[in-house]
Design an enzyme around this catalytic site. Structure first.
Site, PDB file in Angstrom:
ATOM      1  N   ASP A  67      31.364  54.512  35.550  1.00  0.00           N
ATOM      2  CA  ASP A  67      32.579  54.387  34.745  1.00  0.00           C
ATOM      3  C   ASP A  67      32.269  54.536  33.259  1.00  0.00           C
ATOM      4  OD1 ASP A  67      31.178  51.989  34.534  1.00  0.00           O
ATOM      5  OD2 ASP A  67      32.680  50.820  35.586  1.00  0.00           O
ATOM      6  N   ASN A 136      36.061  39.053  38.520  1.00  0.00           N
ATOM      7  CA  ASN A 136      37.316  39.118  39.292  1.00  0.00           C
ATOM      8  C   ASN A 136      37.161  39.961  40.565  1.00  0.00           C
ATOM      9  OD1 ASN A 136      37.236  41.730  38.347  1.00  0.00           O
ATOM     10  ND2 ASN A 136      39.107  41.602  37.115  1.00  0.00           N
ATOM     11  N   HIS A 138      35.879  43.080  40.730  1.00  0.00           N
ATOM     12  CA  HIS A 138      35.959  44.540  40.581  1.00  0.00           C
ATOM     13  C   HIS A 138      34.592  45.202  40.787  1.00  0.00           C
ATOM     14  CE1 HIS A 138      35.373  44.281  35.940  1.00  0.00           C
ATOM     15  NE2 HIS A 138      34.285  44.845  36.427  1.00  0.00           N
ATOM     16  N   GLU A 143      39.992  47.596  39.488  1.00  0.00           N
ATOM     17  CA  GLU A 143      40.476  46.242  39.242  1.00  0.00           C
ATOM     18  C   GLU A 143      41.300  45.723  40.417  1.00  0.00           C
ATOM     19  OE1 GLU A 143      39.281  44.636  36.870  1.00  0.00           O
ATOM     20  OE2 GLU A 143      39.825  45.325  34.865  1.00  0.00           O
TER      21      GLU A 143
HETATM   22  C1  GLP Z   1      31.679  46.035  33.877  1.00  0.00           C
HETATM   23  C2  GLP Z   1      31.309  47.280  34.667  1.00  0.00           C
HETATM   24  C3  GLP Z   1      30.999  46.951  36.103  1.00  0.00           C
HETATM   25  C4  GLP Z   1      30.046  45.764  36.161  1.00  0.00           C
HETATM   26  C5  GLP Z   1      30.728  44.573  35.577  1.00  0.00           C
HETATM   27  C6  GLP Z   1      29.905  43.283  35.675  1.00  0.00           C
HETATM   28  O1  GLP Z   1      33.009  45.713  33.986  1.00  0.00           O
HETATM   29  N1  GLP Z   1      32.353  48.265  34.648  1.00  0.00           N
HETATM   30  O2  GLP Z   1      30.426  48.095  36.716  1.00  0.00           O
HETATM   31  O3  GLP Z   1      29.663  45.513  37.479  1.00  0.00           O
HETATM   32  O4  GLP Z   1      30.935  44.867  34.212  1.00  0.00           O
HETATM   33  O5  GLP Z   1      29.201  43.035  34.512  1.00  0.00           O
HETATM   34  P1  GLP Z   1      28.048  41.982  34.345  1.00  0.00           P
HETATM   35  O6  GLP Z   1      26.902  42.500  35.129  1.00  0.00           O
HETATM   36  O7  GLP Z   1      27.802  41.965  32.875  1.00  0.00           O
HETATM   37  O8  GLP Z   1      28.565  40.701  34.875  1.00  0.00           O
END
Ligand code: GLP
Length: 245
Positions: A67, A136, A138, A143
């Site tokens: 993404d 959440n 995702h 989302e």
């Molecule tokens: C972002 C990315 C996701 C990732 C998520 C979790 O939103 N788009 O791909 O898994 O963060 O982040 P973290 O690893 O910092 O908790």
């Protein structure tokens, strides 16, 4: 789903790095799907160290990141492209022409999503997809909601996701772009193999809902239950509610 619980986040990082280098060794032209977020950062640092010690030849591999934010270009310091450059790409011998990213600054964002789907297809599909998970539930930027989209698409980010990503934008959620582009759920599920990593107590709830619960669009990661080759790498803190509903 295979669930692997390790003592701490350091071991999770090392296990993820090992999964990736083993896959590279078995298949030097590996097509690797990559994730941003804080969770895989230590594994990326480990991969750079391993590469320095001649463990991990990336010269024939290709990467596709999950993404990217919309409305900023690849040189923006908050972009996932810059994040990946800093945490992984500059420390391994990837051919820059085999690094694939969604362009959040494209004039036609829907056409950009179509281009990305086609590029993954042309590369022969993703062999190994690394995933983190949002608090959440995702994956990528898919989302929670009443429906999920299969293909790469534009997304309006939820306030909690903008808050989680604020560190990339001077700790101010209002500076986090309101929209992003993300591989779709179908794009992710077509990967031949998936490894999801989650660490820390903040992820215990979404992990429990991902692995114990029903498959629900309100918990996007729960769709991984239908994939034939998924491993979930957890530290103890993220695993405390696995097996309990
Ligand atoms: C972002 C990315 C996701 C990732 C998520 C979790 O939103 N788009 O791909 O898994 O963060 O982040 P973290 O690893 O910092 O908790």
């Amino acid at each position: 789903m295979k669930i692997t619980v390790l003592k701490d986040s350091d071991r999770v990082a090392r296990a993820l790095a090992r999964r990736i280098t083993d896959a590279l060794r078995e298949q030097p032209d590996l097509v690797l799907g990559l994730a941003t977020g804080r969770t895989p950062v230590d594994a990326y640092a480990q991969l750079r160290r391993m590469h320095q010690e001649d463990d991990g030849d990336w010269s024939r591999a290709s990467t596709f990141n999950l993404d990217e934010f919309a409305g900023i270009d690849a040189s923006h310091p908050g972009s996932f492209r810059q994040f990946m450059q800093h945490h992984l790409f500059e420390g391994v011998n990837l051919d820059p022409s085999r690094i694939h990213f969604l362009n959040g600054a494209a004039a036609d964002l829907d056409a950009e999503c179509d281009r990305y789907e086609e590029a993954i297809h042309q590369a022969g599909g993703i062999d190994l997809q690394v995933l983190g998970i949002g608090s959440n539930g995702h994956i990528g930027f898919n989302e929670p909601g009443d429906e999920l989209l299969a293909r790469t698409h534009r997304v309006r980010l939820q306030p909690s996701t903008r808050r989680d990503n604020a560190p990339l934008f001077g700790d101010d959620p209002s500076h986090v772009p309101a929209e992003a582009l993300s591989m779709g759920i179908g794009t992710i599920l077509r990967a031949r193999r998936i490894v999801l990593v989650a660490t820390g107590a903040k992820k215990a709830d979404c992990i429990a809902r991902t692995v114990n619960g029903r498959i629900a669009t309100r918990v996007p990661a729960s769709v991984l239950q239908v994939h034939p080759d998924v491993e979930i790498l957890l530290d103890r803190a993220a695993a405390v509610r696995v097996g309990r509903t």
